[in-house]
Design a protein around this motif. Sequence first.
Motif, mmCIF file in Angstrom:
data_model
loop_
_atom_site.group_PDB
_atom_site.id
_atom_site.type_symbol
_atom_site.label_atom_id
_atom_site.label_comp_id
_atom_site.label_asym_id
_atom_site.label_seq_id
_atom_site.Cartn_x
_atom_site.Cartn_y
_atom_site.Cartn_z
ATOM 1 N N ALA A 138 82.688 51.910 88.713
ATOM 2 C CA ALA A 138 83.145 50.185 88.236
ATOM 3 C C ALA A 138 82.449 49.413 89.514
ATOM 4 C CB ALA A 138 84.477 50.244 87.939
ATOM 5 N N THR A 139 83.121 49.625 90.629
ATOM 6 C CA THR A 139 83.211 48.805 91.987
ATOM 7 C C THR A 139 81.404 48.641 92.207
ATOM 8 O OG1 THR A 139 84.908 49.853 92.897
ATOM 9 C CG2 THR A 139 83.543 48.895 94.299
ATOM 10 N N LEU A 140 80.647 49.802 91.930
ATOM 11 C CA LEU A 140 78.899 49.460 92.069
ATOM 12 C C LEU A 140 78.640 48.545 91.144
ATOM 13 C CD1 LEU A 140 78.290 53.223 92.600
ATOM 14 C CD2 LEU A 140 77.689 51.278 94.337
ATOM 15 N N GLN A 141 79.387 48.620 89.912
ATOM 16 C CA GLN A 141 78.215 47.576 88.953
ATOM 17 C C GLN A 141 79.032 45.977 89.296
ATOM 18 O OE1 GLN A 141 80.278 47.815 84.938
ATOM 19 N NE2 GLN A 141 78.413 47.042 83.927
ATOM 20 N N LEU A 142 80.305 45.853 89.753
ATOM 21 C CA LEU A 142 80.850 44.769 90.104
ATOM 22 C C LEU A 142 80.025 44.078 91.228
ATOM 23 C CD1 LEU A 142 83.274 42.987 89.290
ATOM 24 C CD2 LEU A 142 84.674 43.983 91.008
ATOM 25 N N ALA A 143 79.594 45.171 92.437
ATOM 26 C CA ALA A 143 78.788 44.610 93.349
ATOM 27 C C ALA A 143 77.491 44.396 93.136
ATOM 28 C CB ALA A 143 79.120 45.549 94.488
ATOM 29 N N GLY A 144 77.059 44.702 91.960
ATOM 30 C CA GLY A 144 75.492 44.433 91.779
ATOM 31 C C GLY A 144 74.679 45.770 91.919
ATOM 32 N N SER A 145 75.038 46.895 91.628
ATOM 33 C CA SER A 145 74.431 48.051 92.202
ATOM 34 C C SER A 145 74.874 49.205 91.108
ATOM 35 C CB SER A 145 74.854 48.479 93.384
ATOM 36 O OG SER A 145 73.910 49.631 93.923
ATOM 37 N N ASP A 146 74.434 50.496 91.426
ATOM 38 C CA ASP A 146 74.730 51.664 90.648
ATOM 39 C C ASP A 146 74.841 52.855 91.533
ATOM 40 O OD1 ASP A 146 72.144 52.951 90.381
ATOM 41 O OD2 ASP A 146 71.868 51.128 89.222
ATOM 42 N N LYS A 147 75.124 53.830 90.788
ATOM 43 C CA LYS A 147 75.405 55.388 91.722
ATOM 44 C C LYS A 147 73.978 55.790 92.202
ATOM 45 C CE LYS A 147 75.761 57.972 87.339
ATOM 46 N NZ LYS A 147 76.717 58.699 86.746
ATOM 47 N N SER A 148 72.956 55.292 91.511
ATOM 48 C CA SER A 148 71.586 55.934 91.719
ATOM 49 C C SER A 148 71.227 55.155 93.430
ATOM 50 C CB SER A 148 70.516 55.588 90.881
ATOM 51 O OG SER A 148 70.012 54.104 90.876
ATOM 52 N N ARG A 149 71.943 54.315 93.730
ATOM 53 C CA ARG A 149 71.612 53.518 95.088
ATOM 54 C C ARG A 149 72.495 53.800 96.213
ATOM 55 N NH1 ARG A 149 67.704 49.919 94.569
ATOM 56 N NH2 ARG A 149 68.251 48.736 96.074
ATOM 57 N N LEU A 150 73.348 54.989 96.075
ATOM 58 C CA LEU A 150 74.258 55.269 97.146
ATOM 59 C C LEU A 150 73.661 55.732 98.212
ATOM 60 C CD1 LEU A 150 76.756 57.338 94.817
ATOM 61 C CD2 LEU A 150 77.159 55.211 96.102
ATOM 62 N N LEU A 151 73.891 55.394 99.601
ATOM 63 C CA LEU A 151 73.181 55.637 100.581
ATOM 64 C C LEU A 151 73.941 56.771 101.193
ATOM 65 C CD1 LEU A 151 72.603 51.978 102.064
ATOM 66 C CD2 LEU A 151 70.813 53.660 100.688
ATOM 67 N N MET A 152 75.171 56.687 101.224
ATOM 68 C CA MET A 152 76.100 57.575 102.089
ATOM 69 C C MET A 152 77.561 57.660 101.585
ATOM 70 S SD MET A 152 76.619 59.196 105.128
ATOM 71 C CE MET A 152 77.958 60.194 105.748
ATOM 72 N N ALA A 153 78.020 58.717 101.651
ATOM 73 C CA ALA A 153 79.483 58.966 100.913
ATOM 74 C C ALA A 153 80.117 59.934 102.223
ATOM 75 C CB ALA A 153 79.603 59.667 99.595
ATOM 76 N N THR A 154 81.087 59.446 102.443
ATOM 77 C CA THR A 154 82.134 60.261 103.469
ATOM 78 C C THR A 154 83.354 60.890 102.576
ATOM 79 O OG1 THR A 154 81.546 58.825 105.545
ATOM 80 C CG2 THR A 154 83.746 60.262 105.609
ATOM 81 N N ILE A 155 83.639 61.956 102.254
ATOM 82 C CA ILE A 155 84.651 62.512 101.475
ATOM 83 C C ILE A 155 85.603 63.163 102.292
ATOM 84 C CG2 ILE A 155 84.911 63.884 99.710
ATOM 85 C CD1 ILE A 155 82.007 63.794 98.940
ATOM 86 N N TYR A 156 86.845 62.614 102.019
ATOM 87 C CA TYR A 156 87.950 63.038 102.811
ATOM 88 C C TYR A 156 88.733 64.220 101.854
ATOM 89 C CZ TYR A 156 86.723 59.282 105.783
ATOM 90 O OH TYR A 156 86.076 58.672 106.780
ATOM 91 N N VAL A 157 89.109 65.576 102.279
ATOM 92 C CA VAL A 157 89.651 66.354 101.280
ATOM 93 C C VAL A 157 90.833 66.773 101.909
ATOM 94 C CG1 VAL A 157 87.860 66.951 99.812
ATOM 95 C CG2 VAL A 157 88.241 68.308 102.059
#
Length: 115
Positions: free
Chosen positions: A48-67
């Motif tokens: 939803a955030t990607l769509q709002l910002a004019g993008s989509d999940k295919s355009r992800l560059l980086m993810a930092t995941i905290y577990v």
Amino acid sequence: MTITRINPTPRWSDATVFQNVIHFVEVPNDVSTDMADQVRQVLVQAEATLQLAGSDKSRLLMATIYVTDVGDVPALNAAWEAWLPAGAAPSRACIKVELLNPAMKVEIAFVAARA
């Protein structure tokens, strides 16, 4: 150079865009659930955030995941791999941490390119 802040509040913006690069963080809304569901919530919100910002999940560059529990990483990975389009996995870091809400199992910071 303009910085665009999407839905800014006094503490954060839903996303920040600079030079067509989107930065945002997602956390689960319902922390009473298991890791698989918390990750699902985060990924739905991320789309939803990607769509709002004019993008989509295919355009992800980086993810930092905290577990909070490395034992939950297999559930995280299963949801993550099912969610991403083939060949579109971004660079990724996964870090074990203590999050501010003890019931929260995951938090993900994303960076994406605008479409």
